[in-house]
Each structure stands twice: as C-alpha cells, then as structure tokens.
Design a protein around this motif. Structure first.
Motif, short mmCIF file in Angstrom:
data_model
loop_
_atom_site.label_atom_id
_atom_site.label_comp_id
_atom_site.label_asym_id
_atom_site.label_seq_id
_atom_site.Cartn_x
_atom_site.Cartn_y
_atom_site.Cartn_z
N ASP A 60 0.78 -1.23 0.00
CA ASP A 60 0.00 0.00 0.00
C ASP A 60 0.82 1.28 0.00
N ALA A 61 2.12 1.22 0.25
CA ALA A 61 2.92 2.45 0.21
C ALA A 61 2.90 3.04 -1.19
N TRP A 62 3.01 4.35 -1.25
CA TRP A 62 2.93 5.06 -2.53
C TRP A 62 4.32 5.34 -3.10
N ASN A 63 4.41 5.31 -4.41
CA ASN A 63 5.54 5.90 -5.11
C ASN A 63 5.15 7.33 -5.46
N ILE A 64 6.10 8.24 -5.44
CA ILE A 64 5.78 9.65 -5.60
C ILE A 64 5.10 9.93 -6.94
N ASP A 65 5.45 9.17 -7.99
CA ASP A 65 4.83 9.44 -9.30
C ASP A 65 3.38 8.97 -9.36
N GLU A 66 2.92 8.24 -8.36
CA GLU A 66 1.51 7.86 -8.30
C GLU A 66 0.63 8.98 -7.76
N LEU A 67 1.25 10.06 -7.33
CA LEU A 67 0.51 11.16 -6.73
C LEU A 67 0.46 12.38 -7.66
N ASP A 68 0.62 12.15 -8.95
CA ASP A 68 0.60 13.25 -9.91
C ASP A 68 -0.75 13.99 -9.91
N SER A 69 -1.82 13.30 -9.53
CA SER A 69 -3.13 13.97 -9.49
C SER A 69 -3.12 15.10 -8.46
N ASP A 78 -2.76 25.02 -2.73
CA ASP A 78 -1.68 24.28 -2.09
C ASP A 78 -2.28 23.13 -1.28
N ILE A 79 -1.58 21.98 -1.27
CA ILE A 79 -2.10 20.76 -0.64
C ILE A 79 -1.00 20.14 0.21
N VAL A 80 -1.36 19.75 1.44
CA VAL A 80 -0.43 19.02 2.30
C VAL A 80 -1.09 17.70 2.71
N VAL A 81 -0.39 16.59 2.43
CA VAL A 81 -0.91 15.27 2.81
C VAL A 81 0.17 14.49 3.54
N GLY A 82 -0.27 13.50 4.31
CA GLY A 82 0.64 12.54 4.92
C GLY A 82 0.53 11.21 4.22
N ALA A 83 1.64 10.51 4.06
CA ALA A 83 1.61 9.25 3.32
C ALA A 83 2.76 8.34 3.74
N ALA A 84 2.56 7.05 3.50
CA ALA A 84 3.67 6.11 3.53
C ALA A 84 4.26 6.10 2.13
#
Length: 248
Positions: A60-69, A78-84
C-alpha cells in the motif's frame, strides 16, 4: 518575519483514513470540493495510507509518481498530505507539500515511536533533517506527530524562523479522566509552546476514526503566535472546515 498574503483561507480535513488505497480518491474529492474557497488544504499524518499499516506497507505504500493527481490539483490550491512513501527498498512516513503543480517540499518523519502501541520504527526508516521552505504565504516548516515531542526539534524550528508550522498527526485517544483527555492536554501544551517559541502560527491536523482497537481523537486546531487557539475542530468527529487566518 516575511511579508506575503494578508489573509489566507485554510481548509483542515480531519478525516478517518482507511487501511487501503481508497484514501487518495477521498483526498482528491475533498480538494476538488474545497479548492475554490481555499488557499491551502491540509490532511493528517498517513492520510493516504492509514496508520496501522504493518505488513500492508509493502503493497500500500505510494511511489511519488503515483501522486501526480495531487500535483495537478496544486495548480489551483496548495495541498499538504501525509503518506507512507516508498523510496527504493525503503519506506518513509512523510508530509508532502504540493504547490503550483509540483512537489514543493517533503519531510520524512525523524522521530519514529517504537513503544507501547507504536511500532513505526519496525517498518519505516527515520528521516534526518528539518527544513523550512518558502511558499506564497511565507516560510513554512513541517513536522509529523512524534517529532514535536522532542525539545531538540523545537530548537531546530526556532533556527528556521518559520511563519507557519504544519503538524500532521495521528494521535490515539488515551488518558481518559473526569477532567478530559490527558493526551489532548499534553498536545495542546506542546503546540502552544512551540508557536510562542517560534513566533509562528501552528496548524495541528489530527485524524479521527478507528483502526485495530485504536481510536483517534481529532481536535485539529490553529494556534496563533501568542498561544491562542483561534480555530478548533471537535473531538472524534470527521470534519472538513475552512478558516480564514491573518497573514504575516
């Protein structure tokens, strides 16, 4: 101090992330619904992943390029999120700041709790540094939960001289008493102290909901540089609200 926008509209998303990847779709939905009236939208610690990941981290951890949306949406707000976040064979508990169509800053959680109900150090690698960065609102520093419980971090933040401190948190409710919730009292004492020490506004975003017997208490708030809680969300309830705060 730096001088940027006079006022900013901050949307605090006090949500209940699930232990799966559906959290990204929920975050996108919240951003789309609030971007027209917001300058900055913030989500809690591990808001894209859920907290008690354990062995699910591998899938379930994300790769940074999966968050292009989120990058694309940050053209509007501006958006701030927390993620693995996965980085090669390593995993980090991160705060991500998206702005103007790019990842403006990433903070890897430095202090990983590994006691009692917490096992973060078993699964994540620790970050090493605290950094500040410039936004259209002023200089910002980001921290993740346990980071703020260490006095050395307060000293690092004072050196950075931020206008805003963003604290992404996943704090379980504990220490119930007739006088209230002990962990809430401790958290508010810490964030008020840091705000005064740094002469900065502090935005505290805590999650709600339940995972594997843990209940998270919420109580997200915005603290001014004089230790006043100027805006606050309720305990235990999922809320997404927009507040206007004075600039620097």
């Amino acid at each position: 101090m730096h001088f940027f926008v006079n006022k900013m509209r901050v949307t605090v998303a006090q949500i209940a992330p699930r232990l799966n990847r559906s959290n990204l779709a929920e975050a996108i939905s919240i951003v789309v619904a609030h971007k027209e009236k917001s300058n900055l939208i913030l989500f809690p610690e591990l808001s894209l992943s859920g907290y008690m990941l354990q062995d699910k981290l591998l899938e379930d951890a994300w790769n940074i390029d999966e968050l292009d949306s989120l990058k694309d949406l940050s053209l509007d707000v501006d958006i701030v999120v927390g993620a693995a976040l996965r980085d090669g064979d390593d995993f980090f508990n991160v705060a991500l700041y998206f702005s103007a169509g790019k990842l403006l800053s990433k903070h890897d959680k430095v202090h990983l709790p590994n006691y009692g109900m917490f096992e973060e150090a078993r699964y994540f690698r620790a970050g090493k540094v605290f950094e500040s960065f410039l936004t259209k609102f002023g200089r910002v520093s980001m921290v993740v939960c346990e980071d703020l419980w260490h006095k050395s971090v307060h000293e690092d933040l004072m050196e950075q001289n931020p206008d805003y401190i963003i604290a992404l948190v996943a704090s379980p409710a504990r220490g119930f008493s007739d006088n209230g919730l002990e962990i809430e009292e401790k958290w508010y004492a810490i964030i008020k102290s840091v705000a005064v020490e740094c002469s900065a506004k502090l935005i505290f975003v805590n999650r709600v909901g339940f995972e594997d017997g843990l209940g998270f208490w919420g109580g997200s708030c915005i603290v001014d540089a004089k230790a006043n809680i100027v805006h606050k969300l309720p305990r235990y309830k999922k809320r997404v609200e927009t507040f206007e705060i004075e600039g620097n």
